[in-house]
Design a protein around this motif. Sequence first.
Motif, PDB file in Angstrom:
ATOM      1  N   LYS A 107     -18.688  22.927 -24.534  1.00  0.00           N
ATOM      2  CA  LYS A 107     -17.987  23.904 -25.366  1.00  0.00           C
ATOM      3  C   LYS A 107     -18.958  24.397 -26.422  1.00  0.00           C
ATOM      4  O   LYS A 107     -20.119  24.010 -26.417  1.00  0.00           O
ATOM      5  N   ASP A 162     -16.814  23.982 -31.687  1.00  0.00           N
ATOM      6  CA  ASP A 162     -15.679  23.295 -31.068  1.00  0.00           C
ATOM      7  C   ASP A 162     -15.966  21.822 -30.820  1.00  0.00           C
ATOM      8  O   ASP A 162     -15.064  20.991 -30.859  1.00  0.00           O
ATOM      9  N   TYR A 211     -13.521  19.107 -32.554  1.00  0.00           N
ATOM     10  CA  TYR A 211     -12.652  18.513 -31.556  1.00  0.00           C
ATOM     11  C   TYR A 211     -11.794  17.366 -32.071  1.00  0.00           C
ATOM     12  O   TYR A 211     -10.569  17.392 -31.943  1.00  0.00           O
ATOM     13  N   ARG A 242      -9.310  18.309 -34.949  1.00  0.00           N
ATOM     14  CA  ARG A 242      -8.197  19.115 -34.454  1.00  0.00           C
ATOM     15  C   ARG A 242      -7.143  18.237 -33.791  1.00  0.00           C
ATOM     16  O   ARG A 242      -5.955  18.479 -33.918  1.00  0.00           O
ATOM     17  N   LEU A 243      -7.596  17.221 -33.061  1.00  0.00           N
ATOM     18  CA  LEU A 243      -6.636  16.396 -32.342  1.00  0.00           C
ATOM     19  C   LEU A 243      -5.936  15.406 -33.246  1.00  0.00           C
ATOM     20  O   LEU A 243      -4.838  14.970 -32.977  1.00  0.00           O
ATOM     21  N   GLY A 283     -14.559  11.444 -25.238  1.00  0.00           N
ATOM     22  CA  GLY A 283     -13.202  11.713 -25.690  1.00  0.00           C
ATOM     23  C   GLY A 283     -12.518  10.454 -26.192  1.00  0.00           C
ATOM     24  O   GLY A 283     -11.961  10.427 -27.288  1.00  0.00           O
ATOM     25  N   MET A 331      -9.118   9.565 -28.934  1.00  0.00           N
ATOM     26  CA  MET A 331      -8.053  10.250 -28.204  1.00  0.00           C
ATOM     27  C   MET A 331      -7.396   9.257 -27.260  1.00  0.00           C
ATOM     28  O   MET A 331      -8.065   8.381 -26.716  1.00  0.00           O
ATOM     29  N   LYS A 390      -4.495  12.416 -23.695  1.00  0.00           N
ATOM     30  CA  LYS A 390      -5.164  13.486 -24.444  1.00  0.00           C
ATOM     31  C   LYS A 390      -6.558  13.733 -23.887  1.00  0.00           C
ATOM     32  O   LYS A 390      -7.004  14.882 -23.773  1.00  0.00           O
ATOM     33  N   THR A 391      -7.264  12.642 -23.548  1.00  0.00           N
ATOM     34  CA  THR A 391      -8.602  12.801 -22.997  1.00  0.00           C
ATOM     35  C   THR A 391      -8.538  13.562 -21.680  1.00  0.00           C
ATOM     36  O   THR A 391      -9.351  14.449 -21.423  1.00  0.00           O
ATOM     37  N   THR A 442      -6.120  15.683 -20.674  1.00  0.00           N
ATOM     38  CA  THR A 442      -5.701  17.074 -20.797  1.00  0.00           C
ATOM     39  C   THR A 442      -6.694  17.907 -21.602  1.00  0.00           C
ATOM     40  O   THR A 442      -6.870  19.078 -21.313  1.00  0.00           O
ATOM     41  N   SER A 443      -7.333  17.310 -22.603  1.00  0.00           N
ATOM     42  CA  SER A 443      -8.142  18.177 -23.456  1.00  0.00           C
ATOM     43  C   SER A 443      -9.634  18.075 -23.191  1.00  0.00           C
ATOM     44  O   SER A 443     -10.384  18.948 -23.594  1.00  0.00           O
ATOM     45  N   PRO A 469     -10.095  20.701 -18.739  1.00  0.00           N
ATOM     46  CA  PRO A 469     -10.857  21.937 -18.934  1.00  0.00           C
ATOM     47  C   PRO A 469     -12.167  21.957 -18.155  1.00  0.00           C
ATOM     48  O   PRO A 469     -12.546  22.996 -17.614  1.00  0.00           O
TER      49      PRO A 469
END
Lengths: 248, 295
Positions: free
Chosen positions: A96, A100, A104, A107-108, B167, B172, B176-177, B179-180, B184
């Motif tokens: 990214k 970002d 990261y 934001r989470l 992640g 996370m 979450k890891t 999906t985010s 992607p």
Amino acid sequence: MIEIEKLQLYYGEFQALKNIRLSIPERSITAFIGPSGCGKSTLLRTLNRMNDSIPGVRIEGRVELQGKDIYSADTEVESLRKRVGMVFQQPNPFPKSIYDNVAYGPRLHGKLKKADLDELVERSLRAASLWEEVKDNLKKSALGLSGGQQQRLCIARALAVEPEVLLMDESTSALDPISTTKIEELTRELSRSYTIVMVTHNMHQAARISDRTVFFLNGEVVEAADTQMLFSSPVDQRTEDYISGRFG
Amino acid sequence: MRAKTIDRIATGVIVAVAVLIMAVLASLIGYLLFRGLPHISWHFLTSFPQAIKAGGGIGPQLFNSIFLLVLTMIITIPLGLGAGIYMSEYAKRGPITNFIRLVVEVLSSFPSIVVGLFGLLVIVNTFNLGYSLLSGALALTVFNLPMMVRLTEQSLRSVPQEQKEAGLALGMSRWKTITSVMLPVALPSIVTGTVLAAGRVFGEAAALLFTAGMSSPRLDFTDWNPLHPTSPLNPMRPAETLAVHIWKINSEGLAPDAGEIAAGASAVLVITILLFNLGARWFGRVLYRKLTASK
């Protein structure tokens, strides 16, 4: 800061860590050294419970972070990892933009206003001494950075969630000497505000930058002492053999 | 010298094979287009077929193909994604998981006529859904779903382990890891694969003969209430798709221009699938750029 008590770790039948007792002081650099397979990385990864997801791992004993056992039933792994950040051997930025990547985690973990987030990103990138190099290219892909820059970006990303402890798993072994020097200087700098635990394959690196050094052999702590003491007058014969290059 | 000669021979053989395959493919597509293109017109694409007279079109069949594809994808995509995520991230390694994987692979290589007969027995008769779009979509799901599961699983597995750890190390949760961070990264290849699978669904005939049926009611393209029997959107009506239509007019067509209609419909089918393929590559690339901020 971190107290490890009678820690045993098994991969199935194999015991990878044997009866580890260790205390890691606050705001300093502790380096784990030892030959390959001695358990130093395994111990590092117990400190943020990254071993949890490996099938067949069993852990006994206590690991206390500021007086609280991180393996107790009421510990949330996610909030532990927020407090104990990690930088890996290979730089692993997300594919990214630079911005970002750093934004990261924050934001989470919570909603921040755009301005606050911008400020946090800048602060983290400055702390990782990367800001000057990337401030005009924040929207560019992180994958376009050099290996050393990527690793500093990963440090910035870890710092952005405002951890107390930073674990570094051979974080310079994939980098060239100049990038390594930069990361070493940065690590020294960061140890003023963070507790840093690093695994290194490179004894000289431990000698150069760490405050305390722990020598591992076959899953045991052989010797833990102030770095200067350990390298100038090791107590154990095996430590002396290792640091004088007789094995490993 | 000898090694060089062998190298030259090997290169020659490989190039010859490649050229041969290209030539076969190109002549096949060329022949289809050459025969079919002259018959394609706006009238042909939009009007109703004629049983005995010349000048029929393929409007309802084209619509049915697209609508059936959409229905199938609505069923398969969520199920396939869910199962794929489970297989790659949650399933414990062991004989049961391996068995599930084996079943999925066997299912995905099932002959489609068998899927069609299974659909007739179970979906059409036992579940009493009749010859309908819904039956067709469910039958197509039977062989499209395994592809989606494998595709999702493989795409997620090809995400570097380091990304996943990055992640997790940021605090996370596993979900979450996934999906985010992981989805992607995996999404462009999932999307590309999905569109390619859609192309296969679009051209499928055998599985639909006994499920979606070989006829269409006289559709009323002004009535969009899905509950009316002649509404194009009614999922419970029989629906002959383009591929089935080609098969039918070739084997039992009575119209004097049956051959031309089959050729035109084939060309439409091939062009659509080509567009799917090109579109999939383009979309996958755009998505990758967008998600990874790379230029």
